[in-house]
Structure formats: structure tokens, C-alpha cells
Design an enzyme around this catalytic site. Structure first.
Site, short mmCIF file in Angstrom:
data_model
loop_
_atom_site.label_atom_id
_atom_site.label_comp_id
_atom_site.label_asym_id
_atom_site.label_seq_id
_atom_site.Cartn_x
_atom_site.Cartn_y
_atom_site.Cartn_z
CB SER A 43 -0.90 0.01 1.23
OG SER A 43 -0.13 -0.08 2.41
CG ASN A 130 -3.06 -4.67 13.04
OD1 ASN A 130 -2.50 -4.62 11.94
ND2 ASN A 130 -3.54 -5.79 13.54
CB THR A 175 -40.91 25.69 -5.62
OG1 THR A 175 -42.12 26.14 -6.22
CG2 THR A 175 -40.60 26.56 -4.40
CG HIS A 176 -42.38 22.24 -8.17
ND1 HIS A 176 -42.57 20.92 -7.85
CD2 HIS A 176 -42.92 22.96 -7.15
CE1 HIS A 176 -43.23 20.82 -6.71
NE2 HIS A 176 -43.45 22.06 -6.25
CB SER A 297 -17.60 23.81 -28.76
OG SER A 297 -17.75 22.90 -29.83
CE LYS A 303 -22.46 25.42 -26.47
NZ LYS A 303 -22.58 23.95 -26.54
CD GLU A 310 -21.34 21.42 -18.43
OE1 GLU A 310 -20.77 20.48 -19.02
OE2 GLU A 310 -21.80 22.41 -19.03
CE1 TYR A 337 -5.44 -3.25 9.26
CE2 TYR A 337 -4.72 -5.49 8.79
CZ TYR A 337 -4.81 -4.16 8.43
OH TYR A 337 -4.29 -3.74 7.23
CD GLN A 342 -2.66 -2.45 2.26
OE1 GLN A 342 -1.94 -2.78 3.19
NE2 GLN A 342 -2.50 -2.93 1.04
CE LYS A 345 -3.80 3.19 4.80
NZ LYS A 345 -4.72 2.30 5.53
N1 ARG Z 1 -0.78 -1.16 5.16
C1 ARG Z 1 -1.61 -1.64 6.21
C2 ARG Z 1 -2.97 -0.89 6.21
O1 ARG Z 1 -3.04 0.13 5.65
C3 ARG Z 1 -0.96 -1.46 7.53
C4 ARG Z 1 -1.41 -2.42 8.57
C5 ARG Z 1 -0.94 -3.78 8.24
N2 ARG Z 1 -1.26 -4.72 9.27
C6 ARG Z 1 -1.28 -6.04 9.07
N3 ARG Z 1 -1.56 -6.76 10.07
N4 ARG Z 1 -1.05 -6.54 7.89
O2 ARG Z 1 -3.93 -1.36 6.77
#
Ligand code: ARG
Length: 480
Positions: A43, A130, A175-176, A297, A303, A310, A337, A342, A345
Site C-alpha cells: 500500500s 494495526n 420551486t419545481h 467547443s 460556444k 459541470e 483488523y 488497507q 485510505k
Molecule cells: N498497510 C496496512 C494498512 O493500511 C498497515 C497495517 C498492516 N497490518 C497487518 N496486520 N497486515 O492497513
């Protein structure tokens, strides 16, 4: 140290290569995944933006380890110093984050070990990735979200500046998508600001619940080492250590909440953009977007398109999608966990980035736009926008509202039949045929600006009231 990490230990075999440095968990396995499988589960390309938060968290953790006598004090300060050096090398470009590492945590531990040997290997005592990732993510958001809020407040202020200029600029309220009652442009823009102000509060509120430190939660059940959770939590600026270690590593409520706050804000921007797109059309012609905030355009030479509006509207699909991704990600996860987490994010980072961009683009587009005040005002006449005011006039004179509604509706129907005659073109004797309550005073009460001025209740469009609303919103959205 050089820009590459040392290669895996000889005891690990992979069929086609694999990671550049030995994974943190490699000791258990006779073989480690081959290159594409390793890349699949890594990751680092996403979580590298947590690097300075990870350094911050690791420094605090290791200092506590030293204080608690878990590792020698001088080792702790060596590690802390080296983490500073790593931060510096990253900032100056002397060190790059290499994508061959599994994640940012592995990269930093590898860098420390590369530089400090066995001392570097002490950093992870009493910690798991974790709780580390849960900490980094929260630390990142504790600074990224206030930045986002300051962009949000900056947009609110741009809109309030424009609203202030237009507290008496009459326009139709809809409205509408049918003309309904006269309002002002200032009032319309202030309505947008009220929505954005709630968004701002939503972010602040989510930050309150996010303010618990997961450090010391370990993999899921804390640690047997005498960690000092309070010291690390306070040193990192958290209100408290998280109550329950298992919850701390499994919880992603803060991700859902912030992603939702982003999605809601984007839905607001999308709706405002829909207004802008309509207003920019030849049919409305209420707004003239600056050339620099429009596109053309490739085929139609005439245009001028509101692409920015948009595209903001379009990008709200991403933030809604990210929210759905996150809900879907979490719904089936057993405690605590799981690697699925992962994926959290990328979705939230994308929502934050998207919102940040859209806030600034929307502000730039509105700031440079011209409003066609004359056209808006003209749109208030001939559409019977004063009809409600006439009904309420009759109510004030003593007529029950339903009867007043019917009387006014009849006048409107007759005027439409007579070729869309304006109500104010009827003389008083004609009006009296509909109701004896009509008097000469009716005429000055049904001009668009009189209609607006009369709506002076709290929350209404009367200029004085809108000025008050603007003042309140300004006070709430002060930022440096
Ligand atoms: N890259 C992992 C995540 O974003 C970090 C935690 C990894 N933990 C594990 N037990 N593999 O979740």
C-alpha cells in the site's frame, strides 16, 4: 544511506524476485510472495502520504519506550534523532520513498535498521502496524481536515462577499424550477452559505470523535510491556488514549464520518453548480462566467461552456462513490483488523483531494462571474410571483387563507386568459370585483422589491434580515 534498501535475507526464496527489502513478517514464512503478488498487497503508493505522521508517532512511541525502561534510553534517543534525520532527508530529496516496500511503516523501519542496525530494530516493541496505521491515519486527518475546513471557510467568505453586494438585487426564487416568489441574489447565495456552514460543523464534529489515540493498542489486545498510553496520547495532541484496544484497531467510523462530510459538501457544491449551469444558459442568462472560467467547443465556434461547474457536479459522483466503497468495505468485517482495511485510505484521500480542488475552483468561478441583475429582476415580472403576497394581503384584511388563495388564483386565471395581463394593471374597481377587501394600498405592496422587503421574518429574504444572516455566518466562519 543510499536510496535503495538492502535486499531480502538469503533464507527467503521467491520464484520471480519479490520485494527489495525483507518484509517485517518474513521470519515466519519459508517463501515470500513473488513480485506481482507482493505489489498487489502493498500500500506504499497510497500510504506514503502518512510518512511524517508515522515519523511523529514513532518518535513519540520510542521516547516513551526509553522512559519506561523498555529499551535503553540512549537507544531511544538515537532512534528519535535518526527519525528526524530521515524526515530531513525526505524533505531535501536525499532519500526517496521506494515503492518496493510493503507500506510506509515497513519502509521507515527498514530505513532505521539500515542506518542504526540492531538499535533500529527496537522501534516496534509494544506496537503493531494495526495500531500504527490507525494512529497515522488519525494524525494525518487531525491536520488535513482543519486545512480543508479553512478552504471551506474561505469559499463561504467569497460567497458572503458576493451576497453582501446583492442583498437588494431582486431575482425569482424557484420551486419545481418554476418561478415562485421574489427573493434576492444575496439571499440565494446566503442559502448556499448556510449549507456550507453546516458542512464545516460536520467536519469539526467528526474531529471530536476522532480525537482518541490508538497507540498502545498493539495488534488488538494491547501489550504485556509497561507502555504509557497517556503520555504518548497527550504528546501527540490527542484528548485521550482510546478506551478499548480492540475497538481502536478495528474502528474506521472516523473514515466513514469524514468521507460522508466530504460527500455531503460535494453534493452541496453539485447543487450550486446546477444553479450556475442553469443561470449561465441563454434561457436564464443570470450569470456571465468569466472567459477564463469557461471553455469552448472544438466544433461549434460560438460556444462558451460552464465546464468547471459541470465538472464539480460530475466529481461529486466520486465522493459519493467513495462513501459507498467505505461502507461496503466495512460492513462484513469481523473484529479486529483485517487487510481489507488497507483500502480505506485511498477512498478518503481521494474524497479530501477532490473536495479541496472543487472548493477552490468553485470559489474562483464565482468570484470572477458577473451577475445579470437586470435580467433577474425582469424575470420577476409577469409570472405572478406576487400572488402569495396578494393572498396574505387578503388574510390581513380578515379573509380566511383558503378563500384568499382561491380569490387570488381566480385573478391569476383571468389575467392569463386576458393574455398574461399583469395584476398591477388591473384598476382598483376591477380588483374590488374579486374582493371588497382590496384597496389602493395593494399596488405598492406587490412590486417585487416590496414583496422581498415584507418578508422580514427571521430567515427571510428582506435585505435587513439577509444582512443579519450574513453577519452571523461571517462570525462563525472567521479564519486566518
Ligand atoms: N498497510 C496496512 C494498512 O493500511 C498497515 C497495517 C498492516 N497490518 C497487518 N496486520 N497486515 O492497513
Amino acid at each position: 544511506m543510499g536510496k535503495t534498501q538492502k535486499v531480502k535475507s538469503k533464507s527467503q526464496k521467491t520464484s520471480t524476485g519479490g520485494p527489495k527489502s525483507k518484509p517485517l513478517w518474513a521470519g515466519r514464512l519459508a517463501e515470500i510472495p513473488e513480485e506481482n503478488a507482493f505489489a498487489f498487497q502493498s500500500s506504499i503508493n497510497v500510504d506514503k502520504r502518512l510518512v511524517f505522521d508515522d515519523i511523529n508517532g514513532s518518535k513519540t512511541h520510542v521516547t516513551m519506550l526509553g522512559k519506561q525502561g523498555i529499551i535503553p534510553k540512549d537507544s531511544a534517543s538515537k532512534i528519535a534523532k535518526e527519525l528526524d534525520a530521515i524526515a530531513n532527508d525526505l524533505k531535501t530529496g536525499k532519500l526517496d520513498i521506494e515503492s518496493e516496500h510493503e507500506d510506509i511503516h515497513s519502509f521507515l523501519e527498514a530505513a532505521l535498521t539500515e542506518r542504526l542496525g540492531n538499535t533500529g530494530k527496537m522501534v516496534h516493541a509494544g506496537r503493531s502496524r494495526n495500531d500504527q496505521v490507525a494512529l497515522d491515519f488519525r494524525l494525518y486527518l487531525k491536520s488535513a481536515v482543519p486545512q480543508l475546513q479553512s478552504s471551506l471557510m474561505s469559499l463561504i467568505n467569497i460567497l458572503l462577499d458576493t451576497a453582501q453586494l446583492h442583498v437588494t438585487s431582486i431575482m425569482p426564487g424557484y420551486t419545481h424550477l418554476q418561478r415562485a416568489q421574489p427573493i434576492t441574489l444575496g439571499y440565494h447565495l446566503t442559502a448556499w452559505c448556510a449549507a456550507l456552514d453546516r458542512d464545516n460543523l460536520r467536519f469539526s464534529d467528526a474531529l471530536k470523535r476522532l480525537d482518541e489515540c490508538p497507540l498502545g493498542s498493539g495488534a488488538l489486545a494491547g501489550s504485556t510491556l509497561p507502555l504509557d498510553r497517556k503520555t504518548t496520547a497527550f504528546a501527540l495532541g490527542f484528548r485521550d488514549p482510546a478506551l478499548n484496544a480492540m475497538d481502536a484497531v478495528a474502528d474506521r467510523d472516523f473514515v466513514l464520518e469524514l468521507s460522508s462530510a466530504c460527500a455531503i459538501t460535494m453534493v452541496h457544491l453539485s447543487r450550486f453548480c446546477e444553479d450556475v449551469v442553469l443561470w449561465a444558459s441563454e434561457e436564464f442568462k443570470y450569470i456571465d462566467l468569466a472567459d477564463a472560467w469557461s471553455t469552448g467547443s472544438s466544433i461549434m465556434p460560438q460556444k462558451k461552456n460552464p465546464d468547471f461547474a459541470e465538472l464539480i457536479r460530475g466529481k461529486s459522483a466520486r465522493t459519493t462513490g467513495n462513501l459507498v466503497t467505505l461502507f461496503t468495505l466495512l460492513k462484513g468485517l469481523p473484529y479486529a483488523y483485517n487487510k481489507d482495511l488497507q483500502e480505506d485510505k485511498e477512498a478518503l484521500f481521494d474524497s479530501i483531494d477532490t473536495l479541496n480542488n472543487c472548493l477552490s475552483i468553485f470559489g474562483g468561478m464565482i468570484k470572477s462571474a458577473q451577475f445579470n441583475i437586470k435580467r433577474m429582476k425582469t424575470a420577476c415580472s409577469g409570472g405572478f410571483l406576487e400572488a402569495t403576497d396578494i393572498a396574505e394581503y387578503l388574510v390581513r384584511k380578515g379573509m380566511p387563507f383558503r378563500a384568499a388563495h382561491e380569490t387570488t388564483a381566480l385573478i391569476v386565471r383571468d389575467c392569463v386568459k386576458a393574455g398574461h395581463k399583469h395584476i398591477c394593471a388591473l384598476d382598483i374597481s376591477e380588483l374590488k370585483k374579486y374582493s371588497k377587501f382590496f384597496d389602493e394600498d395593494i399596488y405598492k405592496l406587490i412590486t417585487p422589491s416590496a414583496c422581498v422587503k415584507a418578508r422580514s421574518l427571521q430567515g427571510g429574504p428582506a435585505p435587513k434580515e439577509v444582512r443579519r444572516q450574513i453577519k452571523i455566518l461571517r462570525k462563525k466562519n472567521k479564519y486566518e
